[in-house]
Design a protein around this motif. Structure first.
Motif, short mmCIF file in Angstrom:
data_model
loop_
_atom_site.label_atom_id
_atom_site.label_comp_id
_atom_site.label_asym_id
_atom_site.label_seq_id
_atom_site.Cartn_x
_atom_site.Cartn_y
_atom_site.Cartn_z
N GLN A 15 0.85 -1.11 0.07
CA GLN A 15 -0.09 -0.05 0.04
C GLN A 15 0.99 1.18 0.08
O GLN A 15 1.93 1.24 0.77
N PRO A 16 0.78 2.09 -1.10
CA PRO A 16 1.70 3.23 -1.25
C PRO A 16 1.67 4.08 -0.01
O PRO A 16 0.52 4.38 0.52
N ALA A 17 2.75 4.48 0.63
CA ALA A 17 2.85 5.29 1.91
C ALA A 17 2.58 6.72 1.57
O ALA A 17 3.11 7.00 0.25
N ASP A 18 2.27 7.66 2.11
CA ASP A 18 1.92 9.16 1.98
C ASP A 18 3.30 9.59 2.04
O ASP A 18 4.41 9.01 2.11
N ASP A 19 3.47 10.74 1.66
CA ASP A 19 4.84 11.45 1.21
C ASP A 19 5.76 11.75 2.42
O ASP A 19 6.79 11.22 2.46
N ASP A 20 5.05 12.00 3.70
CA ASP A 20 5.68 12.07 4.77
C ASP A 20 6.21 10.90 5.39
O ASP A 20 7.51 10.66 5.89
N GLN A 21 5.32 9.69 5.18
CA GLN A 21 5.81 8.41 5.76
C GLN A 21 6.94 7.79 4.89
O GLN A 21 7.99 7.30 5.47
N ARG A 22 6.96 8.15 3.73
CA ARG A 22 7.82 7.48 2.83
C ARG A 22 9.27 8.14 3.08
O ARG A 22 10.11 7.80 3.04
N GLU A 23 9.25 9.54 3.47
CA GLU A 23 10.21 10.39 3.47
C GLU A 23 11.19 9.74 4.81
O GLU A 23 12.26 9.65 5.00
N ALA A 24 10.27 9.69 5.86
CA ALA A 24 10.69 9.10 6.91
C ALA A 24 11.30 7.70 7.05
O ALA A 24 12.40 7.46 7.68
N SER A 25 10.78 6.85 6.09
CA SER A 25 11.17 5.44 5.88
C SER A 25 12.72 5.57 5.30
O SER A 25 13.34 4.66 5.49
N VAL A 26 12.62 6.41 4.16
CA VAL A 26 13.98 6.49 3.13
C VAL A 26 15.01 6.84 4.37
O VAL A 26 16.16 6.33 4.27
N LEU A 27 14.74 8.02 5.08
CA LEU A 27 15.61 8.51 5.71
C LEU A 27 16.26 7.44 7.02
O LEU A 27 17.57 7.26 7.24
N CYS A 28 15.34 6.80 7.37
CA CYS A 28 15.79 5.82 8.31
C CYS A 28 16.44 4.49 7.63
O CYS A 28 17.36 4.01 8.31
N PHE A 29 15.76 3.93 6.78
CA PHE A 29 16.63 2.93 5.96
C PHE A 29 17.83 3.29 5.57
O PHE A 29 18.66 2.34 5.16
N ARG A 30 18.26 4.53 5.16
CA ARG A 30 19.59 4.95 4.60
C ARG A 30 20.63 4.81 5.79
O ARG A 30 21.91 4.77 5.51
N GLN A 31 20.19 4.69 6.71
CA GLN A 31 21.19 4.62 8.09
C GLN A 31 21.93 3.21 8.08
O GLN A 31 21.35 2.25 7.56
N PRO A 32 23.25 3.24 8.70
CA PRO A 32 23.69 1.79 8.69
C PRO A 32 23.00 1.16 9.66
O PRO A 32 22.34 1.67 10.74
N THR A 33 23.11 -0.14 9.43
CA THR A 33 22.37 -1.41 10.34
C THR A 33 22.94 -1.05 11.64
O THR A 33 24.10 -0.92 11.76
N PRO A 34 22.09 -0.83 12.70
CA PRO A 34 22.46 -0.83 14.03
C PRO A 34 23.25 -2.20 14.61
O PRO A 34 23.03 -3.21 14.09
N PRO A 35 23.97 -1.57 15.30
CA PRO A 35 24.92 -2.88 16.11
C PRO A 35 24.15 -3.69 16.84
O PRO A 35 23.10 -3.43 17.34
#
Length: 214
Positions: A194-214
């Motif tokens: 289900q397509p995310a809205d713009d704000d949710q997608r932006e937040a997901s991309v920002l979080c997903f780009r971070q290095p994998t937590p230890p």
């Protein structure tokens, strides 16, 4: 120190070479005919979709123009692999469905040793996860640049919760399935997306780009 522009050029060249390699494939050992990428993608997309799809939906998901898709659909109709039937929801529209022959061909194309699939057969779980992770980011960038629309990835989904589980082995959460999962289970084409809205997608991309937590 890594020369980032140089590495980006190398990555770009690698993707171009792989793309050209698959497009240039003109025969198959099992007798499956070589198909233009768009035609093969249409067959794969329609596999298992009982109600079919409108041509507009197919064009959006593939990121191609209506004119380009029209040529591909005519070619597939000529091979009797698809048929168009009236859309029960709109008398002016039609839905594209696979014929029995088209369904058999789509099944052949889904084999893991076909096309690009043959290139990833030897990859282990960690490498597959890395590839799927990068693919999510590349597809997202293609959508951001207007090169593609309608692609049903995890990263563009309203149910996707990156790094929300607190588990290293399965860091992400699918809220639709209520399940934690890792990079190797990321989906590039998910029927439940289900397509995310713009704000949710932006937040997901920002979080997903971070290095994998230890």
């Amino acid at each position: 120190m890594i020369d980032t522009p140089f590495q980006r050029r190398q990555a770009t060249r690698g993707l171009e070479q792989l793309s050209s390699l698959v497009r240039a494939q003109s025969w198959r050992q099992d007798g499956t005919p070589s198909l233009p990428p768009t035609q093969a993608a249409v067959l794969r997309m329609l596999q298992g979709v009982q109600d079919g799809l409108r041509a507009r939906q197919i064009a959006e998901r593939l990121g191609v123009s209506a004119a380009s898709l029209s040529d591909s659909l005519k070619a597939l109709e000529g091979k009797r692999w698809i048929r168009r039937t009236p859309d029960p929801d709109d008398a002016r529209a039609a839905r594209v469905r696979l014929t029995s022959a088209g369904s058999r061909m789509a099944t052949q194309l889904q084999r893991p040793d076909q096309g690009m699939g043959s290139l990833v057969e030897s990859l282990g779980e960690a490498d597959l996860g890395a590839l799927l992770r990068v693919t999510q980011l590349l597809v997202n960038e293609a959508q951001e640049q207007g090169l593609a629309t309608g692609l049903r990835t995890c990263l563009g989904c309203g149910f996707f919760r990156p790094f929300a589980s607190g588990r290293r082995d399965a860091p992400h959460v699918c809220a639709f399935l209520d399940k934690a999962f890792g990079d190797a289970e990321l989906r590039v084409d998910c029927a439940e997306q289900q397509p995310a809205d713009d704000d949710q997608r932006e937040a997901s991309v920002l979080c997903f780009r971070q290095p994998t937590p230890p």
